[in-house]
Design a protein around this motif. Structure first.
Motif, PDB file in Angstrom:
ATOM      1  N   GLN A 195       1.266  -1.114  -0.234  1.00  0.00           N
ATOM      2  CA  GLN A 195       0.031  -0.346   0.521  1.00  0.00           C
ATOM      3  C   GLN A 195       0.719   1.151  -0.174  1.00  0.00           C
ATOM      4  OE1 GLN A 195      -3.764   0.418  -0.201  1.00  0.00           O
ATOM      5  NE2 GLN A 195      -3.278  -1.909  -0.345  1.00  0.00           N
ATOM      6  N   GLU A 196       2.147   1.194   0.572  1.00  0.00           N
ATOM      7  CA  GLU A 196       2.685   2.387   0.577  1.00  0.00           C
ATOM      8  C   GLU A 196       3.673   2.779  -0.307  1.00  0.00           C
ATOM      9  OE1 GLU A 196       2.752   5.339   2.851  1.00  0.00           O
ATOM     10  OE2 GLU A 196       1.113   3.764   3.465  1.00  0.00           O
ATOM     11  N   GLY A 197       4.202   1.397  -1.365  1.00  0.00           N
ATOM     12  CA  GLY A 197       4.640   1.514  -2.433  1.00  0.00           C
ATOM     13  C   GLY A 197       6.269   1.428  -2.019  1.00  0.00           C
ATOM     14  N   VAL A 198       6.668   0.185  -1.271  1.00  0.00           N
ATOM     15  CA  VAL A 198       8.158   0.516  -0.512  1.00  0.00           C
ATOM     16  C   VAL A 198       8.204  -1.102  -0.736  1.00  0.00           C
ATOM     17  CG1 VAL A 198       9.168  -0.716   1.820  1.00  0.00           C
ATOM     18  CG2 VAL A 198       7.410   1.592   1.656  1.00  0.00           C
ATOM     19  N   ASN A 199       9.186  -1.610  -1.919  1.00  0.00           N
ATOM     20  CA  ASN A 199      10.460  -2.417  -1.736  1.00  0.00           C
ATOM     21  C   ASN A 199      10.326  -3.427  -0.403  1.00  0.00           C
ATOM     22  OD1 ASN A 199      11.139  -5.231  -3.335  1.00  0.00           O
ATOM     23  ND2 ASN A 199      13.398  -3.655  -3.959  1.00  0.00           N
ATOM     24  N   ALA A 200      10.705  -4.424  -0.261  1.00  0.00           N
ATOM     25  CA  ALA A 200      11.027  -5.179   1.367  1.00  0.00           C
ATOM     26  C   ALA A 200      10.870  -6.752   1.068  1.00  0.00           C
ATOM     27  CB  ALA A 200       9.815  -4.880   2.208  1.00  0.00           C
ATOM     28  N   GLU A 201      11.799  -6.843   1.331  1.00  0.00           N
ATOM     29  CA  GLU A 201      13.062  -8.706   1.052  1.00  0.00           C
ATOM     30  C   GLU A 201      12.113  -9.071   2.857  1.00  0.00           C
ATOM     31  OE1 GLU A 201      16.693  -8.384   1.718  1.00  0.00           O
ATOM     32  OE2 GLU A 201      17.064  -8.066  -0.453  1.00  0.00           O
ATOM     33  N   PRO A 202      11.759 -10.192   2.153  1.00  0.00           N
ATOM     34  CA  PRO A 202      10.696 -10.966   3.144  1.00  0.00           C
ATOM     35  C   PRO A 202      11.617 -11.782   4.372  1.00  0.00           C
ATOM     36  CG  PRO A 202      10.200 -12.303   1.250  1.00  0.00           C
ATOM     37  CD  PRO A 202      11.263 -10.915   0.416  1.00  0.00           C
ATOM     38  N   GLU A 203      13.243 -11.768   4.223  1.00  0.00           N
ATOM     39  CA  GLU A 203      13.514 -12.044   4.983  1.00  0.00           C
ATOM     40  C   GLU A 203      13.590 -11.157   6.037  1.00  0.00           C
ATOM     41  OE1 GLU A 203      14.761 -12.645   2.000  1.00  0.00           O
ATOM     42  OE2 GLU A 203      14.564 -15.052   2.134  1.00  0.00           O
ATOM     43  N   ALA A 204      13.733  -9.376   5.417  1.00  0.00           N
ATOM     44  CA  ALA A 204      13.356  -8.044   6.252  1.00  0.00           C
ATOM     45  C   ALA A 204      12.781  -8.521   7.040  1.00  0.00           C
ATOM     46  CB  ALA A 204      14.245  -6.889   5.169  1.00  0.00           C
ATOM     47  N   LEU A 205      11.583  -8.304   6.559  1.00  0.00           N
ATOM     48  CA  LEU A 205      10.177  -7.844   6.911  1.00  0.00           C
ATOM     49  C   LEU A 205      10.126  -9.104   8.282  1.00  0.00           C
ATOM     50  CD1 LEU A 205       7.180  -7.995   4.280  1.00  0.00           C
ATOM     51  CD2 LEU A 205       8.938  -6.066   6.035  1.00  0.00           C
ATOM     52  N   ASN A 206      10.683 -10.719   7.760  1.00  0.00           N
ATOM     53  CA  ASN A 206      10.525 -11.686   9.248  1.00  0.00           C
ATOM     54  C   ASN A 206      11.867 -10.980  10.887  1.00  0.00           C
ATOM     55  OD1 ASN A 206      12.136 -14.328  10.112  1.00  0.00           O
ATOM     56  ND2 ASN A 206      10.177 -15.278   8.961  1.00  0.00           N
ATOM     57  N   VAL A 207      12.683 -10.568  10.100  1.00  0.00           N
ATOM     58  CA  VAL A 207      13.267  -9.930  10.967  1.00  0.00           C
ATOM     59  C   VAL A 207      13.010  -8.799  11.904  1.00  0.00           C
ATOM     60  CG1 VAL A 207      15.528  -8.285  12.035  1.00  0.00           C
ATOM     61  CG2 VAL A 207      15.932 -10.608  10.108  1.00  0.00           C
ATOM     62  N   ILE A 208      11.681  -8.505  11.665  1.00  0.00           N
ATOM     63  CA  ILE A 208      10.621  -7.402  11.730  1.00  0.00           C
ATOM     64  C   ILE A 208       9.566  -7.772  12.714  1.00  0.00           C
ATOM     65  CG2 ILE A 208       9.036  -5.009  11.667  1.00  0.00           C
ATOM     66  CD1 ILE A 208      10.882  -4.233   9.092  1.00  0.00           C
ATOM     67  N   ALA A 209       9.216  -9.007  12.529  1.00  0.00           N
ATOM     68  CA  ALA A 209       8.318  -9.610  13.200  1.00  0.00           C
ATOM     69  C   ALA A 209       9.138 -10.211  14.184  1.00  0.00           C
ATOM     70  CB  ALA A 209       7.490 -11.170  11.760  1.00  0.00           C
ATOM     71  N   GLN A 210       9.836 -10.952  14.271  1.00  0.00           N
ATOM     72  CA  GLN A 210      10.381 -11.543  15.006  1.00  0.00           C
ATOM     73  C   GLN A 210      10.802 -10.450  16.325  1.00  0.00           C
ATOM     74  OE1 GLN A 210      14.015 -14.022  14.717  1.00  0.00           O
ATOM     75  NE2 GLN A 210      13.031 -15.129  12.787  1.00  0.00           N
ATOM     76  N   LYS A 211      11.575  -9.201  16.054  1.00  0.00           N
ATOM     77  CA  LYS A 211      11.981  -8.221  16.947  1.00  0.00           C
ATOM     78  C   LYS A 211      10.279  -7.329  17.756  1.00  0.00           C
ATOM     79  CE  LYS A 211      15.168  -5.582  17.585  1.00  0.00           C
ATOM     80  NZ  LYS A 211      16.202  -5.855  18.002  1.00  0.00           N
ATOM     81  N   ALA A 212       9.917  -7.890  16.408  1.00  0.00           N
ATOM     82  CA  ALA A 212       8.069  -6.897  17.305  1.00  0.00           C
ATOM     83  C   ALA A 212       7.716  -8.078  18.604  1.00  0.00           C
ATOM     84  CB  ALA A 212       7.349  -6.362  16.432  1.00  0.00           C
ATOM     85  N   ASP A 213       8.305  -9.361  18.493  1.00  0.00           N
ATOM     86  CA  ASP A 213       7.561 -10.224  19.801  1.00  0.00           C
ATOM     87  C   ASP A 213       5.927 -10.409  19.804  1.00  0.00           C
ATOM     88  OD1 ASP A 213       7.953 -12.332  21.188  1.00  0.00           O
ATOM     89  OD2 ASP A 213       8.182 -11.044  23.378  1.00  0.00           O
ATOM     90  N   GLY A 214       5.304 -10.752  18.327  1.00  0.00           N
ATOM     91  CA  GLY A 214       4.178 -10.510  18.433  1.00  0.00           C
ATOM     92  C   GLY A 214       3.304  -9.680  19.065  1.00  0.00           C
ATOM     93  N   GLY A 215       3.847  -8.303  18.860  1.00  0.00           N
ATOM     94  CA  GLY A 215       2.881  -7.244  19.132  1.00  0.00           C
ATOM     95  C   GLY A 215       2.984  -6.449  17.050  1.00  0.00           C
ATOM     96  N   MET A 216       1.710  -6.055  17.225  1.00  0.00           N
ATOM     97  CA  MET A 216       1.720  -5.562  15.460  1.00  0.00           C
ATOM     98  C   MET A 216       2.020  -4.442  15.779  1.00  0.00           C
ATOM     99  SD  MET A 216       1.296  -6.081  12.492  1.00  0.00           S
ATOM    100  CE  MET A 216       0.378  -7.839  12.293  1.00  0.00           C
ATOM    101  N   ARG A 217       1.553  -3.360  16.347  1.00  0.00           N
ATOM    102  CA  ARG A 217       1.902  -2.043  16.532  1.00  0.00           C
ATOM    103  C   ARG A 217       3.055  -1.994  16.820  1.00  0.00           C
ATOM    104  NH1 ARG A 217      -0.942  -0.503  21.265  1.00  0.00           N
ATOM    105  NH2 ARG A 217       0.958  -1.100  23.080  1.00  0.00           N
ATOM    106  N   ASP A 218       3.920  -2.835  17.619  1.00  0.00           N
ATOM    107  CA  ASP A 218       5.256  -2.725  18.024  1.00  0.00           C
ATOM    108  C   ASP A 218       6.240  -2.980  16.493  1.00  0.00           C
ATOM    109  OD1 ASP A 218       4.686  -1.899  20.210  1.00  0.00           O
ATOM    110  OD2 ASP A 218       6.528  -4.225  21.066  1.00  0.00           O
ATOM    111  N   ALA A 219       5.715  -4.052  15.596  1.00  0.00           N
ATOM    112  CA  ALA A 219       5.894  -4.324  14.013  1.00  0.00           C
ATOM    113  C   ALA A 219       5.703  -3.373  12.850  1.00  0.00           C
ATOM    114  CB  ALA A 219       5.337  -5.112  13.862  1.00  0.00           C
ATOM    115  N   LEU A 220       5.076  -2.111  13.076  1.00  0.00           N
ATOM    116  CA  LEU A 220       4.544  -1.095  12.177  1.00  0.00           C
ATOM    117  C   LEU A 220       5.719  -0.470  12.629  1.00  0.00           C
ATOM    118  CD1 LEU A 220       0.657  -2.150  11.670  1.00  0.00           C
ATOM    119  CD2 LEU A 220       2.823  -2.131  10.004  1.00  0.00           C
ATOM    120  N   SER A 221       6.115   0.809  14.158  1.00  0.00           N
ATOM    121  CA  SER A 221       6.825   0.899  14.454  1.00  0.00           C
ATOM    122  C   SER A 221       7.652   0.967  13.919  1.00  0.00           C
ATOM    123  CB  SER A 221       7.043   1.643  15.623  1.00  0.00           C
ATOM    124  OG  SER A 221       5.314   1.844  16.549  1.00  0.00           O
ATOM    125  N   ILE A 222       8.365  -0.605  14.051  1.00  0.00           N
ATOM    126  CA  ILE A 222       9.407  -0.616  12.985  1.00  0.00           C
ATOM    127  C   ILE A 222       9.854  -0.624  12.093  1.00  0.00           C
ATOM    128  CG2 ILE A 222      11.202  -2.836  13.554  1.00  0.00           C
ATOM    129  CD1 ILE A 222      10.015  -3.817  16.246  1.00  0.00           C
TER     130      ILE A 222
END
Length: 578
Positions: A195-222
């Motif tokens: 939606q934002e027109g951002v190019n993102a690698e799946p492995e990069a998004l996976n690292v963000i998801a692990q860093k968020a530790d199950g919280g969607m708000r934290d994941a979007l902030s990261i």
């Protein structure tokens, strides 16, 4: 310039269908609305950033919607939905209990509850962080929470359910929100990136998801933070650099060097990691998780527990095939042990280096063979025949066999024999044999007795020798047995006959302490005095008999016997003693 809205607010769910990772809870709420079975109080609890307050707002909007859809969602077109979307609804009230936690705040809320809604069916009160309310505020809220007006619905949200009073919990329907899985988080981040027109690698998004530790708000902030850093091109290397996350590649390098027992290379890799600013404990915990992931990848049934991208998962599958299960078990154990000792260590770097050196030794064939020997569990007891046969097999065959000197087997008591005496409180004990296969002390068969050599000692000893051995044993006792040590030192011994001695104690407690340790005492005395027939008698001295206080009449009798004038004085004045 348009006002920027963070992704956590911009992509906040507005329908039950758009809530991520809470399908069962949203389905339950939709069914309750569809069947018109609404409770008067709900409690939404769970970790931060998983959708508790969001679901409360969606629920409040939906139950007041005048034209709900067949799927149980709000129409977003009626007056009630429009006023809610424009944040001017008078039917939905939010209260932050963290800053409004007094009794006066709750009483003000109770006064508002009495007023019926102007538009819609219900007035909904969402109380966030409800565990911050004081005990007095909770008590003031109890009656209204249990029997509110028919138009009032309370939704309480908290991250710490254990802090809420049981009387509050019993008045609510409780919904436990769970952490959002890594796969669900990655899918939602990919949707936001598109939606934002951002190019993102799946492995990069996976690292963000692990860093968020199950919280969607934290994941979007990261996600917003990384987008600002990369300028809209999110790569794996950029994410680990911006978030200061240790790259998987370092763990693979360490594992490869450990398996090949290259200690020098392992220490150089550690130095490189430390030079990048990573803490030693982060390395240890990351290494523990790395070995755990390798272990999970070895079994097709447990590989579902490993939530990473396909590229990284392929690397883990390759390395897991090179690692033995025994190696991974021991590696996880050593890493966890290092993690526990890290905080107490004075030289933390040396502790981590020692861990890596020990991990390198795990794959050493000599070490593996040594560990296998350590894991062999020997039998608790072997028969005399098996023991003699084992000794014979262990002897070199080239040596000439010497004639054996056969001595008949004699049973020895393992515990002291304690007899019964007059005026003495004594507990008798049974004599036990030394063989587990012959508990009654019966004579072994001829085949067994002919191959067992037992030496019976019967040297004469004096009372001085006995007291010396007795005190020597007392000095070997630890601080935990200080009472027994004092009892042994302060007790008197008396030799009754050639093999029997008597000990006098002052009370039953001293007697019981001696009886509890009698086996060890007798083994020490028999070995020290070289006499296998020693027996012990424990006796409580008669001098310690309990004395009662004098009565008034007894006191008078004693005093009158010592002074004759006392009796004359009683007779002269006609005194009587009650």
């Amino acid at each position: 310039m348009d006002n920027y809205i963070v992704s956590a607010r911009k992509y906040r769910p507005t329908t039950f269908e758009s809530v991520v990772g809470q399908k069962s809870l949203t389905a339950t709420l939709k069914n309750a609305i569809h069947n018109n079975k609404l409770a008067h109080a709900y409690l939404f609890c769970g970790p931060r950033g998983v959708g508790k307050t969001t679901c409360a707002r969606i629920f409040a909007k939906t139950i007041n919607c005048m034209n709900p859809t067949p799927l149980g969602e709000a129409c977003n077109q009626c007056e009630s939905c429009t006023s809610f979307n424009e944040q001017r609804s008078y039917n939905i009230h939010e209260l932050d209990a963290a800053s409004n936690n007094s009794v006066e705040d709750i009483r003000s809320l109770i006064e508002q509850v009495r007023i019926p809604p102007q538009i819609g069916k219900y007035k909904v009160y969402i109380i966030d962080e409800v565990h911050m309310l004081s005990t007095q505020a909770f008590n003031a809220f109890l009656k209204t929470l249990e029997e509110p007006p028919h138009h009032a619905v309370f939704i309480l949200a908290t991250t710490e359910k254990h802090k809420i009073l049981p009387t509050i919990l019993s008045r609510c329907q409780i919904y436990d929100f769970t952490r959002i899985s890594i796969n669900d988080t990655v899918d939602h981040l990919q949707h936001v990136a598109k939606q934002e027109g951002v190019n993102a690698e799946p492995e990069a998004l996976n690292v963000i998801a692990q860093k968020a530790d199950g919280g969607m708000r934290d994941a979007l902030s990261i996600f917003d933070q990384v987008v600002s850093y990369t300028g809209g091109n999110i790569t794996y290397s950029a994410v680990i650099e911006n978030l200061n996350v240790l790259d998987y590649e370092y763990y693979f390098k360490l594992t490869d060097a450990i398996l090949q027992r290259r200690v020098g290379e392992v220490l150089l890799i550690l130095n490189e990691i430390l030079s990048k600013g990573f803490e030693g404990q982060n390395i240890v915990t990351g290494l523990s998780s790395h070995f755990r992931d390798l272990l999970v990848c070895k079994d097709p049934q447990t590989i579902v527990l490993f939530e990473v991208g396909d590229v990284i998962k392929k690397r883990y599958l390759e390395f897991s095939a090179r690692c033995e299960n025994s190696f991974l078990y021991k590696a996880i154990e050593l890493s966890n042990e290092c993690d526990l000792n890290y905080r107490l260590s004075k030289n933390k770097r040396l502790l981590v280096e020692l861990l890596l050196i020990r991990l390198c030794q795990l794959s050493d064939p000599a070490q593996v063979e040594s560990d296998k020997k350590k894991t062999v569990i020997e039998p608790i007891a072997t028969s005399p025949v098996q023991q003699v046969q084992a000794n014979q097999q262990a002897q070199p065959q080239t040596l000439p066999q010497q004639p054996e000197k056969i001595i008949p087997q004699v049973q020895q008591p393992l515990q002291p024999e304690i007899t019964q005496e007059t005026k003495t409180k004594v507990v008798s004990r049974k004599t036990l044999g030394i063989s587990l296969k012959n508990p009654h002390g019966e004579t072994e068969n001829k085949a067994s007795s002919s191959q067992v050599q037992t030496v019976l000692q019967d040297e004469t000893f004096s009372i001085e020798n006995l007291m010396k051995s007795w005190n020597d044993y007392a000095q070997t006792l630890s601080k935990e047995k200080s009472h027994l040590k004092a009892t042994m030192i302060n007790s008197s011994l008396q030799l009754i006959d050639k093999h029997t001695f008597e000990i006098e104690v002052f009370n039953q407690g001293q007697q019981e302490r001696l009886e509890e340790d009698a086996t060890s005492i007798m083994e020490y005395l028999r070995s020290s005095l070289k006499n296998s027939h020693i027996k012990m008698i424990i006796k409580i001295t008669e001098e310690n008999k309990k004395q009662l206080a004098y009565t008034d009449r007894e006191k008078y009798q004693v005093m009158s016997a010592q002074n004759e004038n006392l009796q004359k004085l009683v007779d002269e004045f006609g005194l009587k003693l009650d």
